[in-house]
Design a protein around this motif. Structure first.
Motif, mmCIF file in Angstrom:
data_model
loop_
_atom_site.group_PDB
_atom_site.id
_atom_site.type_symbol
_atom_site.label_atom_id
_atom_site.label_comp_id
_atom_site.label_asym_id
_atom_site.label_seq_id
_atom_site.Cartn_x
_atom_site.Cartn_y
_atom_site.Cartn_z
ATOM 1 N N TRP A 44 -4.225 61.527 33.187
ATOM 2 C CA TRP A 44 -4.753 61.768 31.845
ATOM 3 C C TRP A 44 -4.379 63.173 31.387
ATOM 4 N N THR B 276 -5.482 65.675 28.461
ATOM 5 C CA THR B 276 -6.524 65.856 27.455
ATOM 6 C C THR B 276 -6.034 66.796 26.360
ATOM 7 N N SER C 106 -6.322 69.032 22.789
ATOM 8 C CA SER C 106 -7.253 70.100 22.419
ATOM 9 C C SER C 106 -8.476 69.574 21.676
ATOM 10 N N ASP C 107 -8.360 68.387 21.057
ATOM 11 C CA ASP C 107 -9.511 67.811 20.357
ATOM 12 C C ASP C 107 -10.316 66.878 21.260
ATOM 13 N N GLY C 108 -9.963 66.808 22.548
ATOM 14 C CA GLY C 108 -10.704 65.988 23.495
ATOM 15 C C GLY C 108 -10.138 64.600 23.711
ATOM 16 N N CYS C 109 -9.185 64.180 22.900
ATOM 17 C CA CYS C 109 -8.589 62.845 23.045
ATOM 18 C C CYS C 109 -7.732 62.818 24.314
ATOM 19 N N ARG C 110 -7.897 61.767 25.126
ATOM 20 C CA ARG C 110 -7.134 61.647 26.372
ATOM 21 C C ARG C 110 -5.953 60.693 26.184
ATOM 22 N N ARG D 72 -1.182 58.540 21.027
ATOM 23 C CA ARG D 72 -2.574 58.385 20.625
ATOM 24 C C ARG D 72 -2.787 57.018 19.950
ATOM 25 N N GLN E 90 -6.450 57.050 24.296
ATOM 26 C CA GLN E 90 -7.579 57.006 23.378
ATOM 27 C C GLN E 90 -7.116 57.343 21.955
#
Length: 688
Positions: free
Chosen positions: A32, A34, A36-40, A95, A101
């Motif tokens: 994974w 990750t 910077s906005d938390g999306c993996r 994405r 995610q």
């Protein structure tokens, strides 16, 4: 980690035996990353032996096409090769696609390149990375490499871009010459189908179903984005690199194919515009990596790409410097919708644009193409809506496999068009570059289009399409601010055709064929237009290339290896059918394309994938408002007790003022419906 300076010492990690080295590559099935906005984002990683103690340059590919299964065999082919050659390799799902995610945005959205640049920084910080990264990709993957290069990230040391569009509006599969390309509907339905597919529970974990349903809930029909923006506006400006290309200095290897009339022919254009180290390779191929090139000859493209990365990521000078442009010079190709090999030979230009290319002007005269202008009375042309059926597919052999997709004998379309034909050629004539036509014309309607084909006519009358272009005449001066024609007012338009390398044989004739329709490539204009062409004031400019004896001395390309696309078993063979029929009662002509992708099992995961697509287009020869198109898709993923099916449909009709769209989407888990939605939308025709 900062980038290590490239050195000749890096050559020591290149194995002599690629196959043996491939067995020692460590593959991480999923990791994974990750954002910077938390999306993996989900990724696969290939590491050569010894990467833990000796950092390596990395080859990175970024796609929305499911690394876990759909592109797995191709990923293993490509990245397995580069890993065996001594590169770390990373393949990442974009994405909102595959197991990643988030939600996918319309194609080439700004988020893609932001994510790509952030991944480049992530790679450079890994212990197995020496800080230098190369990107590789076909189509969308090639394009994202260009978009990332336009941001000039310091980690990006080179790109290999295969048939990657740099201008989504004018040089892709959506709009062409301001015409609505019917592949807009086909691609939008395809994109909806790709987005709707489920993540893999073995990767996404217990939350896979929630992730899938969330993805379905947020899915917006891709077609809406395109029909909301029918002219060049800010939406397309963000997706157009044309003005940025001259500032891009990342070393770029550009590849494509003449049969791929979408983006495969843009190599010379990119070669002219880019400013960093660059070279272009254009074969006879369709929309494929050149090691899979159809029509042949296919080549060992991965070794070419490997040499490019070696030079620019490791500092290893190539054994022999190649010219700036190598192109397959087509010659006397079959006038048939399918052939396995394209006759011709490789040619080269040491620089591009080439000072050796001169312009040969042929005038459109009342009696045909001639070297001197002979004015005459205006010649009218108004063609049936079905002219263009001999043009084949926009992207031949792209889906289920080889089929009758190539432009066949153009004689039927020629017979219905306004043609200007030269006398038999006294000598062979090679062209390389952009043919260009200038037409002096008038229209009897405010909306009209013109299609121009450059054909090669052999002594027995067979006609082959060499190049072509289409133009929505409302876009004659601007794609951003289209204007209707003034009926009866003379206009002079200059229209570039697609780049091409072609050798006209002695005794053959050059033909320009002009029509006011080109279906099923283009959605028809609302009016039945009649154009009047002014002979003598219209002309064709051909980029004539003098033959060179040195072409025969070019370094030969090795053939592709035999073990392409490993790790998959065909359970049900794919089939492709393309059929044209005419209803004797209604007069409607119907084109039906069935792409049954069959069933493929991914041996590493035990997953079976089944795909089916049906495309139907209809039109009446005398009624442009009868145009209709429907695309149906089905995907199935099955493994053990995991069995998911998605079905979607996109249907479009029109009247004089609007496009009317009806979309459906449904999803099933183990035979039980888990999602269903219907979309009905109408869009004003904006000079389309």
């Amino acid at each position: 980690m900062s980038a290590s300076p490239p050195s000749q010492e890096a050559a020591l990690i290149q194995p002599d035996d690629i196959a043996a080295a491939a067995q020692r590559v460590e593959i991480t099935e999923n990791l994974w990353i990750t954002m910077s906005d938390g999306c993996r984002l989900a990724a696969r990683l290939w590491l050569p032996e010894g990467a833990e103690t000796r950092p390596l340059p990395t080859v990175f590919e970024f796609l929305p096409y499911r690394k876990r299964d759909v592109t797995r065999a191709r990923d293993d082919e490509i990245h397995g090769y580069f890993a065996a050659r001594g590169y770390a390799c990373l393949r990442v799902d974009m994405r909102g696609s595959g197991d990643s995610q988030g939600h996918i945005a319309p194609m080439y959205d700004r988020q893609e390149r932001d994510d790509g640049v952030e991944i480049l920084r992530w790679i450079a910080a890994q212990p197995w990375s020496d800080g230098k990264v190369g990107m590789i990709g076909l189509s969308w993957g090639g394009s994202i490499s260009l978009y990332c290069a336009s941001e000039a990230p310091p980690e990006l040391g080179a790109i290999v871009c295969v048939a990657g569009p740099h201008d989504s509006y004018g040089r892709d599969i959506l709009f062409k010459g301001g015409c609505l390309i019917n592949e807009v509907i086909g691609w939008a339905a395809t994109m909806d189908a790709l987005t709707a597919r489920p993540p893999d529970p073995e990767i996404a974990g217990e939350g896979w179903r929630a992730l899938w349903l969330d993805r379905l809930e947020h899915l917006q029909p891709e077609l809406k984005a395109y029909l909301d923006h029918q002219r060049r506006d800010a939406f397309w400006a963000e997706r157009n690199l044309t003005d940025r290309l001259p500032r891009m200095t990342v070393p770029a290897l550009i590849a494509g194919g003449w049969v791929d009339s979408t983006v495969g022919t843009t190599g010379p254009e990119l070669l002219s515009a880019l400013r960093g180290p660059r070279k272009a390779l254009i074969g006879p191929w369709s929309h494929k990596y050149p090691q899979h090139g159809l029509p042949g000859p296919a080549i060992d493209f991965l070794s070419e790409a490997g040499d490019w990365f070696d030079e620019h990521l490791r500092g290893i000078a190539p054994a022999k410097q190649d010219p700036a442009l190598r192109a397959w010079m087509l010659r006397d190709i079959p006038a048939a919708p399918w052939y396995a090999e394209a006759p011709g030979h490789w040619v080269a230009e040491p620089q591009w644009p080439s000072p050796a290319i001169t312009t040969r002007r042929l005038h459109l005269n009342p009696e045909g193409l001639g070297d001197h202008a002979i004015p005459g009375a205006g010649l009218p042309v108004s063609t049936d809506q079905t002219v263009g059926l001999c043009g084949g597919e926009l992207m031949p052999n792209f889906a289920a496999g080889p089929g009758d997709d190539l432009p066949g004998d153009q004689a039927p379309d020629d017979a219905a068009s306004l043609c200007f034909t030269s006398a038999p050629l006294a000598d062979d004539m090679e062209i390389l570059g952009v043919p260009q036509i200038t037409l002096r014309l008038t229209s009897d309607t405010p909306t009209a289009m013109v299609a121009v084909r450059l054909n090669d006519v052999s002594p027995d009358g067979r006609s082959r399409r060499v190049s072509y272009a289409v133009l929505n005449l409302s876009h004659r001066t601007s794609d951003a601010d289209p204007e209707p024609l003034v009926p009866g007012m003379a206009e002079t338009i200059t229209l570039p055709l697609h780049d091409i390398a072609y050798s006209f044989c002695k005794g053959h004739r050059v033909r320009v064929a002009i029509s006011t329709t080109y279906w099923p490539l283009c959605w028809p204009q609302p009016d039945l237009a009649c154009l009047t062409i002014a002979p003598g004031f219209s002309h064709l400019d051909l980029p004539q290339r003098p033959p060179r004896d040195t072409d025969a001395e070019l370094r030969p390309f090795a053939p592709p290896p035999h073990d392409l696309m490993p790790g998959r078993t065909v359970v049900v063979e794919p089939q492709r059918q393309r059929r044209v029929s005419t209803d004797p009662k209604t007069g409607l002509t119907t084109l039906t394309i069935r792409d049954d992708g069959g069933t493929v099992r991914v041996e590493a995961t035990g997953t079976e994938m089944t795909t089916k697509c049906t495309e139907i287009q209809r039109i009446h020869p005398l009624d442009p408002l009868s145009a209709y198109m429907k695309v149906d898709w089905e995907w199935r993923f099955a493994r053990g007790d995991w069995d998911c099916v998605t079905r979607n449909s996109s249907e479009i009709r029109c009247d004089a003022g609007q496009f009317h769209v009806h979309n459906t989407l449904s999803a099933f888990e183990n035979g039980r419906a888990v999602f269903s939605r219907e979309y009905r939308m109408s869009f004003p025709r904006d000079h389309m």
